[in-house]
Structures are given as structure tokens and as C-alpha cells.
Design an enzyme around this catalytic site. Structure first.
Site, short mmCIF file in Angstrom:
data_model
loop_
_atom_site.label_atom_id
_atom_site.label_comp_id
_atom_site.label_asym_id
_atom_site.label_seq_id
_atom_site.Cartn_x
_atom_site.Cartn_y
_atom_site.Cartn_z
N ASP A 1 -7.45 -2.75 2.27
CA ASP A 1 -7.17 -1.38 2.09
C ASP A 1 -8.07 -1.13 0.95
O ASP A 1 -8.41 -0.09 0.71
CB ASP A 1 -5.80 -1.20 1.26
CG ASP A 1 -5.08 -0.04 1.51
OD1 ASP A 1 -5.86 1.02 1.54
OD2 ASP A 1 -3.84 0.21 1.65
N HIS B 1 -11.46 1.05 1.23
CA HIS B 1 -11.12 2.64 1.27
C HIS B 1 -12.18 3.05 0.02
O HIS B 1 -12.73 4.03 -0.09
CB HIS B 1 -10.04 3.08 1.49
CG HIS B 1 -9.45 3.16 2.77
ND1 HIS B 1 -9.97 3.67 3.96
CD2 HIS B 1 -8.38 2.11 3.30
CE1 HIS B 1 -9.11 3.28 4.79
NE2 HIS B 1 -8.35 2.60 4.72
N HIS C 1 4.94 -1.01 2.34
CA HIS C 1 3.37 -0.96 2.17
C HIS C 1 3.41 0.40 1.23
O HIS C 1 3.46 1.52 1.98
CB HIS C 1 2.44 -0.93 3.30
CG HIS C 1 1.11 -0.81 2.79
ND1 HIS C 1 0.12 -1.57 2.65
CD2 HIS C 1 0.40 0.56 2.40
CE1 HIS C 1 -1.16 -1.17 2.37
NE2 HIS C 1 -0.80 0.21 1.94
#
Length: 359
Positions: free
Chosen positions: A24, A27, A204
Site C-alpha cells: 500500500d 501508492h 484494513h
């Protein structure tokens, strides 16, 4: 100070922590992490006893592209580097059908991946059927996870998760992809899913409204046994649940993570120093992304295109929210920006009144 891993677990309820910092987090740096960065953080996470370390392009296996962003390294190299740095921790990957394929899963299995997550839009779990079935038959632990989960009711999410279990998922859960939830929203959804399945449930979180740690705690209290968190909150947009905060909070509440506190803090320091120019911040665009319910990973594209077209990125986010844009629809950002530019040039007002947000 008593270090987390040294405490007696007693009857404390275990919580499994997944760390998608190296997935993640991509990004936030336009998918530009290099091999030394991957290796250094993975080794520190392993030393801290973090159970699962997830790696890959921000959008998962097979996603490196002009549309989603081209990664500095290919999937094979990322998996190879991180696998070597994890003698103890398990390695995880993420894949969205359409970006990735069964062939990408086969390559991940060849790198001895331990956990695979298949993500779909929150109402389209059927798209994961083939991939979850393949992983089940291959003997690989597979989780089915639902993206943009604020777009579905608790009942809908529970039904989708039950379907994912039928397809072969050994764990299911939801991603608050835009950081839109408040703790009560999370508790209601996790509770509904927990009653619908007999496999572990995960959560999440993203931090657009500053709720990521609180939402993760609410998820655990509602029955989730797997939670995601990233070092320094490294992730899309305003960032993810902050790992080095969540773990000691859970431990203080009486849950057992098995993660060494000092090792965790060391890993977070490495992440802050080596992976990111600065920790994620809840800036104005991040707040609007959360209020509008738009995927946090759109941030850089929205800023770039808004600047080019001379429109307010906040207006772009609210309009994307009204159109219920989801990951994979990055091309829609251009359409929205051009339409807003036309409105501005024609004298029609844009934005402003939408700033209070909407469901």
C-alpha cells in the site's frame, strides 16, 4: 518498560497483524520503491516478529501500467527480494482480478508466497471465484477482501463474504478504501460478517478522517482477528492505520500480537527514514477524499490532472464520489476534470456547497 513480545500471553485473545507497508505504501511514492528499500524494511519487520509482510504494486499483482502507475520493479523482482529477507515472517501479496491473472498467481506461488488476498469491489465478490478456487486447489492460504466497503450495507457485505468462503477463501474482510468510516460503521459491518462466516475476519483502514486506529480497534472488538497496519501509516492518500501505534494499543487493551515493541519501533524508524519523503498527513484533499468516499489511491492522479486542467481537486473528489468511482476507473478523473473546467468557463459554480460531505 515491558516489551510486547516478552509479556505472558495468558488468556489474551490473539490478533494477527498484516503489514502492507511495502504494498500500500507504493501508492504514496508512485510505486517507486527500490530493492534496497524493500529488503531493508522487510528484514526489520521480520526481526520485529510481524507475522505477515505484504509486498507488491499498490494495486497488486499485474497492476503496473500507465493507467495505475508503472512500478520501478516488476512483481518477480519485488517478491524475490522480500522473500529472501523474511526467514521468519510470512510473505503476502494482493491481487485484483482484471489487473492480475491466474498466471500472476502462479508466479507468486513460485516465489513461495504464503498468503494471497484477492480483492474485488464490495458488491462483486463473484469476480474472485476463479482465483480463490485456484488458490484453494493449489493449497495456498487465500483471503477474499471487499474494496470500497462503505458502498454496501452490513447485510450486503456479510452476504458477499459468505459467498467468498464458498469459493474457497480461508479468511474474509473489508477495506475502508477511502477512509470514510467511523468506528460505529466498522463495528456494525464486522459484526454482521462475523455472524455470517466461520473463518477469520479482517479489517484494513485508511486515515482520511483520522479514524484509522480507532476503526481498527472497533473492528477487533467486534470480532475481527486480522488487522492491517503500515509503518508510519505509509499508504495511499492520507495513509493507513499506523502500525507502531495500533500494536501497543491492542496490547494495552489485552490482545496478543506477538510483535516485539522495540523491534516494531525500529522498523517504523527505518520506514520513516528510508521509504518515504515524509509520513502521510491528513491534508485538505485527504479529508475531502474521505468525506466523498473516493479511493485514496486516486490522490496523486487527481492532483496532477486538476493542476493541468486548472480546477479545484476538492471539486474533482466530490464529483467522483457522486459518480461512485472505484479503483480501476482512473480514466474517469480526466472526464470529471474536463467537465468541471467547462463549468467554470461557462460561469456555473462548482464545489463549495458540498464541503460538508455525504454518505
Amino acid at each position: 518498560m515491558i516489551r510486547t513480545a516478552d509479556r505472558e500471553s495468558g488468556a489474551r485473545k490473539p490478533v494477527l497483524v498484516h503489514d502492507p507497508t511495502l504494498r500500500d505504501g507504493h501508492h504514496a511514492v508512485r510505486h517507486n520503491l527500490g530493492p534496497d528499500q524493500l529488503r531493508g524494511y522487510a528484514a526489520a519487520a521480520d526481526a520485529a516478529g510481524i507475522p505477515v509482510v505484504e509486498v507488491g504494486h499498490g494495486n497488486g499483482l499485474g497492476a503496473s501500467s500507465l493507467q495505475a502507475g508503472q512500478a520501478r520493479l516488476g512483481d518477480d523482482e519485488m517478491l524475490s527480494v522480500v522473500r529472501e529477507a523474511l526467514p521468519n515472517s510470512r510473505m503476502g501479496v494482493f491481487m485484483i482480478p482484471g489487473w492480475g491473472t491466474v498466471q500472476d498467481l502462479k508466479k507468486a506461488i513460485a516465489h513461495d508466497v504464503d498468503v494471497v488476498r484477492i480483492g474485488t469491489h464490495c458488491t462483486e465478490g463473484d469476480l474472485a471465484e476463479r482465483h480463490l478456487g485456484f488458490l484453494r486447489d493449489a493449497g495456498v492460504e487465500a483471503h477474499g477482501v471487499l474494496l470500497m466497503s462503505h458502498m454496501a450495507s452490513p447485510r450486503q457485505l456479510a452476504e458477499e463474504c459468505a459467498r467468498l468462503v464458498e469459493y474457497g477463501a480461508s479468511g474474509v474482510g473489508i477495506l475502508d478504501s477511502s477512509g470514510h468510516f467511523l468506528p460505529a460503521d466498522v463495528a456494525e459491518r464486522i459484526g454482521a460478517i462475523r455472524h455470517a462466516v466461520d473463518v477469520p475476519v479482517m479489517f484494513h483502514g485508511h486515515n482520511n478522517l483520522g479514524m484509522a486506529v480507532a476503526n481498527s480497534v472497533a473492528a477487533v472488538e467486534a470480532g475481527a482477528s486480522i488487522v492491517d497496519a503500515c509503518a508510519r501509516g505509509f499508504g495511499a492518500g492520507a495513509g493507513n492505520t499506523q502500525l507502531e501505534v495500533l500494536v501497543p494499543v491492542l496490547e494495552r487493551m489485552g490482545f496478543a500480537t506477538g510483535i516485539d515493541l522495540y523491534g516494531l519501533l525500529d522498523a517504523a524508524d527505518i520506514a520513516g527514514r528510508e521509504l518515504m519523503p515524509a509520513p502521510p498527513a491528513i491534508d485538505s484533499v485527504g479529508v475531502v477524499s474521505g468525506l466523498s468516499g473516493v479511493f485514496s489511491g486516486f490522490k496523486n492522479r487527481v492532483l496532477d490532472i486538476s493542476r493541468r486542467e486548472g480546477v479545484d481537486p476538492r471539486d474533482v473528489f466530490f464529483e467522483l464520489g457522486e459518480r461512485q468511482a472505484v479503483a480501476g476507473q482512473e480514466d474517469l478523473i480526466v472526464d470529471v476534470a474536463l467537465a468541471l473546467r467547462e463549468e467554470t468557463h461557462s460561469g456555473r459554480p462548482a464545489g463549495g456547497s458540498r464541503a460538508s460531505g455525504q454518505e
